[in-house]
Enzyme design. Structure first.
Site, PDB file in Angstrom:
ATOM      1  CB  ALA A  25      -0.941  -0.004   1.209  1.00 31.24           C
ATOM      2  CD  GLN A 102       0.977  -7.234   0.374  1.00 28.10           C
ATOM      3  OE1 GLN A 102       1.754  -6.403   0.831  1.00 28.10           O
ATOM      4  NE2 GLN A 102       0.311  -8.065   1.128  1.00 28.10           N
ATOM      5  CG  ASP A 105      -3.537   1.037  -6.551  1.00 32.88           C
ATOM      6  OD1 ASP A 105      -2.892   0.509  -7.472  1.00 32.88           O
ATOM      7  OD2 ASP A 105      -3.003   1.452  -5.501  1.00 32.88           O
ATOM      8  CG  HIS A 120      -4.083  -8.912  -1.557  1.00 30.19           C
ATOM      9  ND1 HIS A 120      -3.549  -8.109  -0.588  1.00 30.19           N
ATOM     10  CD2 HIS A 120      -3.785 -10.179  -1.190  1.00 30.19           C
ATOM     11  CE1 HIS A 120      -2.936  -8.859   0.322  1.00 30.19           C
ATOM     12  NE2 HIS A 120      -3.067 -10.114  -0.022  1.00 30.19           N
ATOM     13  CB  CYS A 128     -19.867 -14.417 -11.533  1.00 31.95           C
ATOM     14  SG  CYS A 128     -21.022 -15.677 -10.962  1.00 31.95           S
ATOM     15  CB  CYS A 141     -20.708 -18.736 -14.321  1.00 37.98           C
ATOM     16  SG  CYS A 141     -20.932 -16.969 -14.657  1.00 37.98           S
ATOM     17  CB  CYS A 163     -23.767 -13.448 -12.399  1.00 31.74           C
ATOM     18  SG  CYS A 163     -23.016 -14.131 -13.881  1.00 31.74           S
ATOM     19  CB  SER A 205       3.969  -3.388   7.117  1.00 31.08           C
ATOM     20  OG  SER A 205       2.849  -4.183   6.801  1.00 31.08           O
ATOM     21  CG  ASN A 229       8.040   0.176   4.402  1.00 29.35           C
ATOM     22  OD1 ASN A 229       7.173   0.339   3.534  1.00 29.35           O
ATOM     23  ND2 ASN A 229       7.736  -0.108   5.644  1.00 29.35           N
TER      24      ASN A 229
END
Ligand code: NAD
Ligand code: ZN
Length: 257
Positions: A25, A102, A105, A120, A128, A141, A163, A205, A229
């Site tokens: 992030a 991760q 966006d 992620h 669906c 599906c 769906c 992190s 970081n």
């Protein structure tokens, strides 16, 4: 001014041929998307850990709040920042083999990165998940659409879009709390991590799986680790270099050439 750590990272980059970038992030905070810890913003007003996969499946009210959260996310019109652009340029230069992120966006792709593994998932699409998926595993599906499809349905007065192919539940194509990771994406991320001679983690992190595990894939396969970081991480001792700083300032200098 360029710090000695940033210089050391630049040297490592020049000495490497297969660099994998792994982002969390923190690479997007300078695009106006707060990470989980920062005060204010979407994530503190809608605690995503409350909106678990099982509750999403069980409760139309949770689905309504999730769509509202997604809308606010896109209303900020997030744009790539200098860190995303430096990462994309690394791939174009031939030294970068891709990005594992991760984030949900889509800002790496917006900056021009081509090989992007989203462990992620992505908020830019919906999918669906079937009617009664069990054990946190979507059972849909295969229908997928751009996120705007769902917003259009909501605007047309349908509070709970389903769906069009099988009438299953539709959810943002992200990995919610309590939802299994997409196995193909995890396998792809692990392959890239093991192929790399250098992994640079940026704005994570490094506390939860798979974030904590992927750097080990690179190290075990003989590659090196570098960390950028804003604060220390639990893996700092395993890194050749640890740069404390803002991704948008450090990356253009360290990856510049
Ligand atoms: P995290 O919130 O646990 O850690 C982010 C790290 O980035 C922190 O250690 C913070 O100090 C650092 N950081 C913040 N701004 C930075 C900057 N400008 N430069 C360098 N470092 C900076 O995030 P995580 O480890 O990625 O895990 C949180 C989860 O939340 C992720 O799985 C992700 O899916 C999700 N998330 C995604 C987004 C997004 O898509 N933009 C935003 C928030 C949360
Ligand atoms: Zn379906």
């Amino acid at each position: 001014m360029t710090s000695p750590e940033t210089e050391r990272l630049a040297e490592l980059v020049r000495a490497s041929e297969r660099i994998i970038v792994f982002t969390g992030a923190g690479v997007s905070t300078e695009s106006g998307l707060p990470d989980f810890r920062s005060p204010g913003g979407v994530w503190t007003r809608y605690d995503p850990s409350e909106l678990t996969f099982d509750r999403y499946v069980a409760d139309p009210e949770v689905r309504r709040r999730s769509w509202q959260m997604r809308r606010e996310f896109f209303e900020t019109l997030p744009q790539p920042n200098p860190a995303h652009r430096a990462i994309a340029a690394l791939e174009s230069s031939g030294r970068g083999i891709g990005v594992i992120t991760q984030n949900i966006d889509g800002l790496h792709q917006a900056a021009g990165s081509r090989t992007v593994v989203e462990v992620h998932g992505t908020a830019r699409e919906v999918m669906c998940i079937g009617r009664r998926p069990l054990g946190g595993v979507p059972d849909g599906c295969g229908y997928r659409a751009d996120h705007t499809w769902a917003f259009d349905r909501l605007d047309a007065g349908d509070p709970d879009p389903s769906c069009p192919s099988c009438s299953g539940l539709i959810k943002s194509a992200t990995v919610s709390f309590g939802q299994a990771l997409f196995p193909d994406d995890v396998a792809h991320a692990e392959r890239l991590a093991a192929q790399a001679d250098l992994m640079i983690t940026i704005g994570s992190s490094l506390q939860v799986f798979p974030a904590a595990g992927l750097p080990m894939e690179t190290i075990t396969a003989g590659g090196r680790l570098a960390i950028v970081n804003a604060e220390p991480t639990p893996l700092d001792e395993l890194a050749e270099v640890m740069v404390i700083g803002q991704a948008g300032e450090v990356l253009p200098r360290a990856l510049g050439g």
